[in-house]
Scaffold this motif. Structure first.
Motif, PDB file in Angstrom:
ATOM      1  N   MET A   1       0.847  -1.178   0.000  1.00 45.37           N
ATOM      2  CA  MET A   1       0.000   0.000   0.000  1.00 45.37           C
ATOM      3  C   MET A   1       0.887   1.234   0.000  1.00 45.37           C
ATOM      4  O   MET A   1       1.849   1.313   0.750  1.00 45.37           O
ATOM      5  N   LYS A   2       0.514   2.197  -0.838  1.00 49.21           N
ATOM      6  CA  LYS A   2       1.302   3.419  -0.961  1.00 49.21           C
ATOM      7  C   LYS A   2       0.809   4.440   0.041  1.00 49.21           C
ATOM      8  O   LYS A   2      -0.372   4.504   0.375  1.00 49.21           O
ATOM      9  N   SER A   3       1.748   5.262   0.438  1.00 52.00           N
ATOM     10  CA  SER A   3       1.363   6.355   1.337  1.00 52.00           C
ATOM     11  C   SER A   3       0.687   7.453   0.507  1.00 52.00           C
ATOM     12  O   SER A   3       0.843   7.513  -0.705  1.00 52.00           O
ATOM     13  N   PRO A   4      -0.089   8.333   1.149  1.00 50.76           N
ATOM     14  CA  PRO A   4      -0.770   9.402   0.400  1.00 50.76           C
ATOM     15  C   PRO A   4       0.208  10.304  -0.365  1.00 50.76           C
ATOM     16  O   PRO A   4      -0.075  10.742  -1.467  1.00 50.76           O
ATOM     17  N   HIS A   5       1.383  10.516   0.208  1.00 50.01           N
ATOM     18  CA  HIS A   5       2.378  11.363  -0.455  1.00 50.01           C
ATOM     19  C   HIS A   5       2.874  10.694  -1.740  1.00 50.01           C
ATOM     20  O   HIS A   5       2.974  11.345  -2.788  1.00 50.01           O
ATOM     21  N   GLU A   6       3.159   9.392  -1.664  1.00 46.45           N
ATOM     22  CA  GLU A   6       3.604   8.652  -2.848  1.00 46.45           C
ATOM     23  C   GLU A   6       2.494   8.588  -3.891  1.00 46.45           C
ATOM     24  O   GLU A   6       2.737   8.697  -5.098  1.00 46.45           O
ATOM     25  N   HIS A   7       1.272   8.404  -3.418  1.00 48.31           N
ATOM     26  CA  HIS A   7       0.125   8.353  -4.324  1.00 48.31           C
ATOM     27  C   HIS A   7      -0.024   9.695  -5.074  1.00 48.31           C
ATOM     28  O   HIS A   7      -0.248   9.718  -6.295  1.00 48.31           O
ATOM     29  N   ASN A   8       0.104  10.812  -4.357  1.00 54.31           N
ATOM     30  CA  ASN A   8       0.017  12.136  -4.979  1.00 54.31           C
ATOM     31  C   ASN A   8       1.140  12.349  -5.989  1.00 54.31           C
ATOM     32  O   ASN A   8       0.922  12.907  -7.067  1.00 54.31           O
ATOM     33  N   GLN A   9       2.344  11.898  -5.662  1.00 53.86           N
ATOM     34  CA  GLN A   9       3.465  12.044  -6.591  1.00 53.86           C
ATOM     35  C   GLN A   9       3.240  11.205  -7.854  1.00 53.86           C
ATOM     36  O   GLN A   9       3.565  11.630  -8.960  1.00 53.86           O
ATOM     37  N   ASP A  10       2.691  10.003  -7.656  1.00 56.28           N
ATOM     38  CA  ASP A  10       2.411   9.135  -8.793  1.00 56.28           C
ATOM     39  C   ASP A  10       1.359   9.783  -9.715  1.00 56.28           C
ATOM     40  O   ASP A  10       1.506   9.788 -10.946  1.00 56.28           O
ATOM     41  N   ILE A  11       0.315  10.332  -9.129  1.00 58.25           N
ATOM     42  CA  ILE A  11      -0.714  11.008  -9.917  1.00 58.25           C
ATOM     43  C   ILE A  11      -0.115  12.219 -10.630  1.00 58.25           C
ATOM     44  O   ILE A  11      -0.400  12.471 -11.805  1.00 58.25           O
ATOM     45  N   GLN A  12       0.751  12.950  -9.928  1.00 59.27           N
ATOM     46  CA  GLN A  12       1.370  14.122 -10.544  1.00 59.27           C
ATOM     47  C   GLN A  12       2.241  13.715 -11.730  1.00 59.27           C
ATOM     48  O   GLN A  12       2.228  14.370 -12.772  1.00 59.27           O
ATOM     49  N   ARG A  13       2.970  12.622 -11.614  1.00 62.61           N
ATOM     50  CA  ARG A  13       3.799  12.139 -12.721  1.00 62.61           C
ATOM     51  C   ARG A  13       2.924  11.730 -13.906  1.00 62.61           C
ATOM     52  O   ARG A  13       3.246  12.006 -15.059  1.00 62.61           O
ATOM     53  N   GLN A  14       1.794  11.069 -13.620  1.00 63.99           N
ATOM     54  CA  GLN A  14       0.896  10.660 -14.696  1.00 63.99           C
ATOM     55  C   GLN A  14       0.294  11.877 -15.408  1.00 63.99           C
ATOM     56  O   GLN A  14       0.189  11.898 -16.639  1.00 63.99           O
ATOM     57  N   VAL A  15      -0.072  12.874 -14.629  1.00 62.35           N
ATOM     58  CA  VAL A  15      -0.634  14.090 -15.207  1.00 62.35           C
ATOM     59  C   VAL A  15       0.409  14.788 -16.073  1.00 62.35           C
ATOM     60  O   VAL A  15       0.123  15.219 -17.201  1.00 62.35           O
ATOM     61  N   GLU A  16       1.627  14.896 -15.571  1.00 54.24           N
ATOM     62  CA  GLU A  16       2.695  15.535 -16.342  1.00 54.24           C
ATOM     63  C   GLU A  16       2.992  14.758 -17.626  1.00 54.24           C
ATOM     64  O   GLU A  16       3.216  15.349 -18.689  1.00 54.24           O
ATOM     65  N   LYS A  17       2.967  13.417 -17.513  1.00 54.79           N
ATOM     66  CA  LYS A  17       3.209  12.580 -18.690  1.00 54.79           C
ATOM     67  C   LYS A  17       2.101  12.795 -19.717  1.00 54.79           C
ATOM     68  O   LYS A  17       2.365  12.944 -20.921  1.00 54.79           O
ATOM     69  N   ARG A  18       0.846  12.844 -19.260  1.00 55.94           N
ATOM     70  CA  ARG A  18      -0.276  13.044 -20.175  1.00 55.94           C
ATOM     71  C   ARG A  18      -0.218  14.437 -20.814  1.00 55.94           C
ATOM     72  O   ARG A  18      -0.479  14.589 -22.000  1.00 55.94           O
ATOM     73  N   LEU A  19       0.140  15.423 -20.020  1.00 55.86           N
ATOM     74  CA  LEU A  19       0.273  16.770 -20.564  1.00 55.86           C
ATOM     75  C   LEU A  19       1.370  16.835 -21.620  1.00 55.86           C
ATOM     76  O   LEU A  19       1.221  17.499 -22.657  1.00 55.86           O
ATOM     77  N   GLN A  20       2.462  16.126 -21.368  1.00 53.54           N
ATOM     78  CA  GLN A  20       3.552  16.086 -22.342  1.00 53.54           C
ATOM     79  C   GLN A  20       3.091  15.406 -23.634  1.00 53.54           C
ATOM     80  O   GLN A  20       3.411  15.859 -24.729  1.00 53.54           O
ATOM     81  N   GLU A  21       2.330  14.323 -23.513  1.00 50.50           N
ATOM     82  CA  GLU A  21       1.802  13.633 -24.696  1.00 50.50           C
ATOM     83  C   GLU A  21       0.876  14.545 -25.488  1.00 50.50           C
ATOM     84  O   GLU A  21       0.935  14.600 -26.719  1.00 50.50           O
ATOM     85  N   MET A  22       0.010  15.273 -24.771  1.00 46.86           N
ATOM     86  CA  MET A  22      -0.901  16.187 -25.440  1.00 46.86           C
ATOM     87  C   MET A  22      -0.138  17.308 -26.144  1.00 46.86           C
ATOM     88  O   MET A  22      -0.462  17.691 -27.278  1.00 46.86           O
ATOM     89  N   ASP A  23       0.891  17.808 -25.487  1.00 41.70           N
ATOM     90  CA  ASP A  23       1.711  18.855 -26.086  1.00 41.70           C
ATOM     91  C   ASP A  23       2.403  18.342 -27.346  1.00 41.70           C
ATOM     92  O   ASP A  23       2.459  19.039 -28.364  1.00 41.70           O
ATOM     93  N   ASP A  24       2.891  17.109 -27.287  1.00 46.48           N
ATOM     94  CA  ASP A  24       3.537  16.506 -28.460  1.00 46.48           C
ATOM     95  C   ASP A  24       2.539  16.345 -29.605  1.00 46.48           C
ATOM     96  O   ASP A  24       2.877  16.558 -30.772  1.00 46.48           O
ATOM     97  N   GLN A  25       1.297  15.962 -29.277  1.00 46.14           N
ATOM     98  CA  GLN A  25       0.283  15.803 -30.315  1.00 46.14           C
ATOM     99  C   GLN A  25      -0.072  17.155 -30.955  1.00 46.14           C
ATOM    100  O   GLN A  25      -0.264  17.251 -32.168  1.00 46.14           O
ATOM    101  N   ILE A  26      -0.151  18.155 -30.126  1.00 48.77           N
ATOM    102  CA  ILE A  26      -0.502  19.477 -30.646  1.00 48.77           C
ATOM    103  C   ILE A  26       0.582  19.980 -31.586  1.00 48.77           C
ATOM    104  O   ILE A  26       0.301  20.504 -32.659  1.00 48.77           O
ATOM    105  N   HIS A  27       1.823  19.830 -31.189  1.00 55.17           N
ATOM    106  CA  HIS A  27       2.926  20.372 -31.977  1.00 55.17           C
ATOM    107  C   HIS A  27       3.446  19.401 -33.033  1.00 55.17           C
ATOM    108  O   HIS A  27       4.371  19.736 -33.763  1.00 55.17           O
ATOM    109  N   ALA A  28       2.859  18.214 -33.123  1.00 54.97           N
ATOM    110  CA  ALA A  28       3.303  17.250 -34.127  1.00 54.97           C
ATOM    111  C   ALA A  28       2.916  17.704 -35.528  1.00 54.97           C
ATOM    112  O   ALA A  28       3.642  17.498 -36.489  1.00 54.97           O
TER     113      ALA A  28
END
Length: 100
Positions: free
Chosen positions: A1-28
């Motif tokens: 089981m992950k701690s809330p801090h680790e869970h928040n960091q994991d969600i933040q990484r996923q959000v940043e990754k998705r934002l990067q993918e969207m940015d790549d799609q826009i500028h592709a």
């Protein structure tokens, strides 16, 4: 089981990754680049035509000014004549009509 801090960091990484993918799609998709140029009017083959048009405008303006001056002069004459007739009536004729 992950701690809330680790869970928040994991969600933040996923959000940043998705934002990067969207940015790549826009500028592709590269929009076409068009080089702009300053408008260069074509040299007129008939320079006398511009002078003729300018002369016509000047002539029209002169005629309109002359007509306006004549009309204003006529109106001023009518107003002056009317004022004189009114003045003569008030000074000399009004008293003669009121006596009887």
């Amino acid at each position: 089981m992950k701690s809330p801090h680790e869970h928040n960091q994991d969600i933040q990484r996923q959000v940043e990754k998705r934002l990067q993918e969207m940015d790549d799609q826009i500028h592709a998709i590269d929009a076409p680049f068009y080089q702009t140029q300053k408008h260069q009017p074509e040299p007129s083959q008939k320079p006398w035509l511009k002078k003729l048009i300018l002369g016509g405008k000047f002539f029209g303006l002169a005629v309109a000014t002359l007509v306006a001056v004549r009309v204003a002069s006529a109106l001023a004459g009518i107003v002056i004549f009317g004022a004189l007739v009114f003045l003569v009536y008030k000074l000399f004729l009004e008293s003669k009509f009121k006596k009887p």
